[in-house]
Scaffold this active site. Structure first.
Site, PDB file in Angstrom:
ATOM      1  N   SER A 101       0.831  -1.201   0.000  1.00  0.00           N
ATOM      2  CA  SER A 101       0.000   0.000   0.000  1.00  0.00           C
ATOM      3  C   SER A 101       0.872   1.261   0.000  1.00  0.00           C
ATOM      4  CB  SER A 101      -0.967  -0.047   1.188  1.00  0.00           C
ATOM      5  OG  SER A 101      -1.985   0.921   1.068  1.00  0.00           O
ATOM      6  N   ASP A 124     -10.135  -5.639  -3.294  1.00  0.00           N
ATOM      7  CA  ASP A 124      -9.540  -4.577  -2.484  1.00  0.00           C
ATOM      8  C   ASP A 124     -10.437  -3.344  -2.561  1.00  0.00           C
ATOM      9  OD1 ASP A 124      -7.938  -2.376  -1.626  1.00  0.00           O
ATOM     10  OD2 ASP A 124      -6.113  -3.482  -2.125  1.00  0.00           O
ATOM     11  N   HIS A 133      -7.336  -6.016   0.767  1.00  0.00           N
ATOM     12  CA  HIS A 133      -6.168  -5.170   1.031  1.00  0.00           C
ATOM     13  C   HIS A 133      -5.401  -5.609   2.278  1.00  0.00           C
ATOM     14  CE1 HIS A 133      -4.057  -1.454   0.034  1.00  0.00           C
ATOM     15  NE2 HIS A 133      -4.060  -1.089   1.301  1.00  0.00           N
TER      16      HIS A 133
END
Length: 277
Positions: A145, A221, A254
């Site tokens: 991320s 995600d 995620h």
């Protein structure tokens, strides 16, 4: 460096150290996994950069990477995501301030006094690792991320310093999405040209190159479309003839359930590159 945690893991040691950072002007924690072979020889290093809200604990406790680092004889260094402490500027939100350093060098007050994560990751931390641990000069970088963003930026801006780069669910166009725009405005100011130094897609479009980029992205995600935009990276790499291994995964989100599912393949990928001569 002060040893504050030590855990036997897959024949090696998962340790956590504390040290004072000259770059960040605060105490910092960093996770270091030393595989069994580190007792007798110097090994290459994989740096892992974590995402928003994380610290040095998330990756070392949730990813299961130690099994693969032991198998492939790689030291894994997992720093915190920002400067820390009551004297360090912060914000009452998860995507700015402590836990959200964005791996850049802030130029705007009050952030510019401590938020120099780019310098910390590129210069200070590798020097400490080389001094305190049985590490060779060969290193690679990965992250998740916000940390995937950091890994891509550091590799693209310093292609001779990192043997390989990979990322999970990276923010590939931060200057074009809310997470990046809000953080960059605070840390770097309103001059958007300064933002582009920390934008992987922009860096590639300006001619920055690496030999290859590996990315895994989950298609369930919640942040994929609004914040991450992996296809932007795929497109610019195709245009600029940069080799990629970009994989999309149905059903994965995620979280570290995703990271832990594929971290073994990422470590094997880096090990293959790091062990080439």
């Amino acid at each position: 460096m002060e040893l504050i945690e030590k855990h036997a893991s897959f024949g090696g040691w998962q340790n956590v150290y504390r040290h004072y950072s000259q770059s960040l002007k605060c105490e910092m924690n960093v996770g270091v996994y030393l595989p069994p072979k580190a007792e007798n020889e110097k090994l290459p290093v994989l740096y892992w950069l974590s995402g928003l809200t994380c610290n040095e604990q998330n990756f070392i406790t949730k990813s299961g990477m130690q099994r693969y680092a032991a198998e492939h004889n790689i030291i894994v260094v997992a720093p915190d995501t920002s400067p820390r402490g009551s004297h360090v500027a912060d914000a009452d939100r998860y995507d700015l301030g402590q836990g959200a350093g964005f791996y850049l060098n802030a130029t705007q007050a009050p952030w510019n006094e401590h938020y120099k994560m780019y310098d910390y990751i590129r210069n200070e931390l590798p020097n400490l690792v080389m001094h305190h641990f049985p590490a060779t000069a060969r290193k690679s970088i990965s992250g998740h991320s916000m940390g995937g963003l950091g890994a891509l930026v550091l590799a693209l801006r310093n292609p001779d310093e990192y043997v390989s780069v990979s990322a999970f669910s990276p923010i590939v166009s931060p200057s074009q999405v809310p997470w990046g725009q809000q953080a960059f405005a605070a840390y770097l100011g309103e001059n958007k040209d300064a933002w582009l130094d920390y934008d992987p897609v922009s860096l590639i479009s300006q001619g920055q190159r690496v030999a290859e980029i590996m990315v895994d992205q989950g298609l369930s995600d919640d942040f994929y479309a609004e914040q991450l935009r992996t296809p932007n990276l795929e497109k610019i790499c195709q245009e600029m003839n940069i080799k990629t291994l970009i994989r999309y995964h149905e059903g994965y989100d995620h979280s570290y359930y995703f990271v832990s599912s594929f971290i073994g393949e990422h470590i094997a990928y880096h090990a293959n590159k790091l062990n080439m001569r």
